[in-house]
Design an enzyme around this catalytic site. Structure first.
Site, PDB file in Angstrom:
ATOM      1  N   GLY A  83       0.762  -0.948   0.110  1.00 29.48           N
ATOM      2  CA  GLY A  83      -0.241   0.149   0.258  1.00 29.48           C
ATOM      3  C   GLY A  83       1.049   1.355  -0.080  1.00 29.48           C
ATOM      4  O   GLY A  83       1.719   1.571   0.859  1.00 29.48           O
ATOM      5  N   HIS A  96      -9.862 -24.323  44.057  1.00 28.86           N
ATOM      6  CA  HIS A  96      -8.900 -25.510  44.620  1.00 28.86           C
ATOM      7  C   HIS A  96      -8.739 -26.568  44.069  1.00 28.86           C
ATOM      8  O   HIS A  96     -10.149 -27.548  44.189  1.00 28.86           O
ATOM      9  CB  HIS A  96      -8.806 -24.843  46.764  1.00 28.86           C
ATOM     10  CG  HIS A  96      -7.890 -26.138  47.187  1.00 28.86           C
ATOM     11  ND1 HIS A  96      -6.913 -25.725  46.870  1.00 28.86           N
ATOM     12  CD2 HIS A  96      -7.566 -27.596  47.284  1.00 28.86           C
ATOM     13  CE1 HIS A  96      -5.551 -26.651  47.337  1.00 28.86           C
ATOM     14  NE2 HIS A  96      -6.075 -27.864  47.836  1.00 28.86           N
TER      15      HIS A  96
END
Length: 426
Positions: free
Chosen positions: A97, A414
């Site tokens: 571009g 846990h």
């Protein structure tokens, strides 16, 4: 004379890396007609020669396996990006571009243009930089054979990740760094502990060492890992916005340049050279074009280093907090508290056999009331297995201005490594 072939669209994007293709995708889903230019492989540096290939190496058992897996993973992900860019509102132009004027790129014109050209390797100005042993990260990933001796100049993210990976593969690795400590964006205490651990694993570090002559380095391959620089194109001058060859394109809080309607996102603006930063900058730029507000916090930017074990951070380092205290005329440390927790005290880490690691959580002192009437979380720096996941949790909490007291009341599963964060709170 106006080009008769000129096509007018809503948005032009230059570059199909993480920022560019995210901008194109988001804009297209909002109904904009988008042209995106890319003269290389879609996905940019991150997908093709950066983040993804490096992480593939991190999670491979051998050099040979890494090279094979890298090709497969990159190919699959690149196909995914191609799929994203096949949206009916997006046209992919496979060429560079180039600006013709402030609102024209190639044969296309648009009121709004987003520049996402990325960055390139920054090399040291050494007289023998053409030494055939010298490679950048792209060249290292392209090696067909594992080097017996690898020297890495630079102990930043790129250097440290490759040092860890190639040591695991069996190379003799030496890291040479000009600064006194590795990973300057990481808390110095965490960085030192990580470096010492890697030294125990067998990696040699030469800190506070300036490279004068590459011929003095005893290695088969020399990786130049001295950072990256914004990729500035000569045609940018035709668009008229302000930029610096070293610092990048100047932008405001919406990533708009000094020319209205032209935006610069990702590495090319030199602000936060991270793939996830580029993606979110893309969202902000498109939102600004659409006149939409968002709540993206660019001042809270998590980052990770995928060594073994990994490290991660969000927010200021303790040295920065100390400096801020001194600048405000406060006693050192009076403007923050540091809370620590260790992997060795965590049940999940013990069961995994991954007990090396430390977390530092920084919070404001109780006297400075946060949004919830308590101590605000200021940042978190850590090293240890899956530390990036823990820091990501902290980042989310910081974005919502969560206090230490509120975090204390959040239940954590846990046994998990996330309990390390809870241990720092308690």
């Amino acid at each position: 004379m106006k080009n008769e072939k000129m096509t007018i669209v809503d948005l032009i994007v230059i570059g199909a890396g993480p920022g560019g293709y995210r901008a194109a995708e988001y804009a297209a889903k909002q109904g904009l007609k988008v042209i995106i230019f890319e003269d290389g492989d879609v996905g940019g540096t991150c997908l093709n020669i950066g983040c993804i290939p490096t992480k593939t190496y991190v999670h491979s058992a051998s050099f040979a396996e890494a090279r094979e897996r890298m090709a497969t993973v990159v190919s699959q992900l690149r196909a995914g990006v191609e799929g994203i860019l096949s949206h009916p509102n997006i046209t992919l132009v496979r060429e560079k571009g180039v600006f013709v004027d402030a609102h024209t790129v190639g044969d296309y014109s648009a009121k709004n243009i987003i520049i996402a050209t990325g960055s390139s390797t920054k090399l040291l100005p050494l007289p023998d930089i053409d030494d055939p042993r010298v490679v950048d990260s792209t060249g290292l990933l392209a090696l067909a054979c594992l080097p017996k001796r690898l020297a890495i100049i630079g102990a930043g993210v790129i250097g440290m990740e490759f040092a860890s990976v190639f040591h695991c593969f069996g190379s003799e690795v030496t890291v040479i760094e000009y600064l006194k400590e590795c990973l300057p964006a990481l808390d110095s205490d965490i960085a030192k502990r990580l470096r010492k651990l890697l030294e125990k694993q067998g990696i040699t570090f030469k800190m506070k060492t300036a490279v004068q002559n590459l011929a003095d380095i005893d290695a088969d391959v020399i990786l130049m890992a001295t950072g990256r620089k914004p990729r500035i194109q000569s045609d940018f001058a035709k668009a008229g916005f302000e930029y610096d060859e070293r610092k990048g394109i100047a932008v405001d809080e919406n990533f708009e340049t000094t020319v209205k309607g032209i935006y610069a996102i990702g590495d090319v603006n030199g602000l936060q050279m991270l793939a996830h930063a580029a993606e979110m900058q893309a969202v902000r730029a498109v939102n600004h074009i659409l006149g939409k507000q968002d709540g993206i916090r660019f001042d809270i930017m998590p980052a990770a280093i995928f060594t073994t074990p990994e490290a991660a951070c969000v927010g200021p380092t303790e040295d920065q907090l100390k400096a801020a205290s001194a600048a405000n005329g406060s006693a050192v440390g009076s403007s923050y508290e540091c809370r620590k927790a260790f992997w060795r005290a965590n049940g999940k880490a013990q069961s995994m056999g991954e007990t090396e690691g430390m977390l530092k959580l920084f919070v404001s002192p109780p006297s400075q009331e946060g949004a919830g009437g308590g101590s605000l979380i200021l940042g978190c720096h850590a090293y240890g297995t899956h530390s990036a996941d823990i820091v990501q949790e902290v980042s989310a909490l910081m974005c919502r201005e969560t206090t230490l007291e509120q975090l204390r009341d959040i239940i954590h599963i846990h046994p998990t490594l996330s309990e390390i964060l809870k241990a720092a709170v308690d």
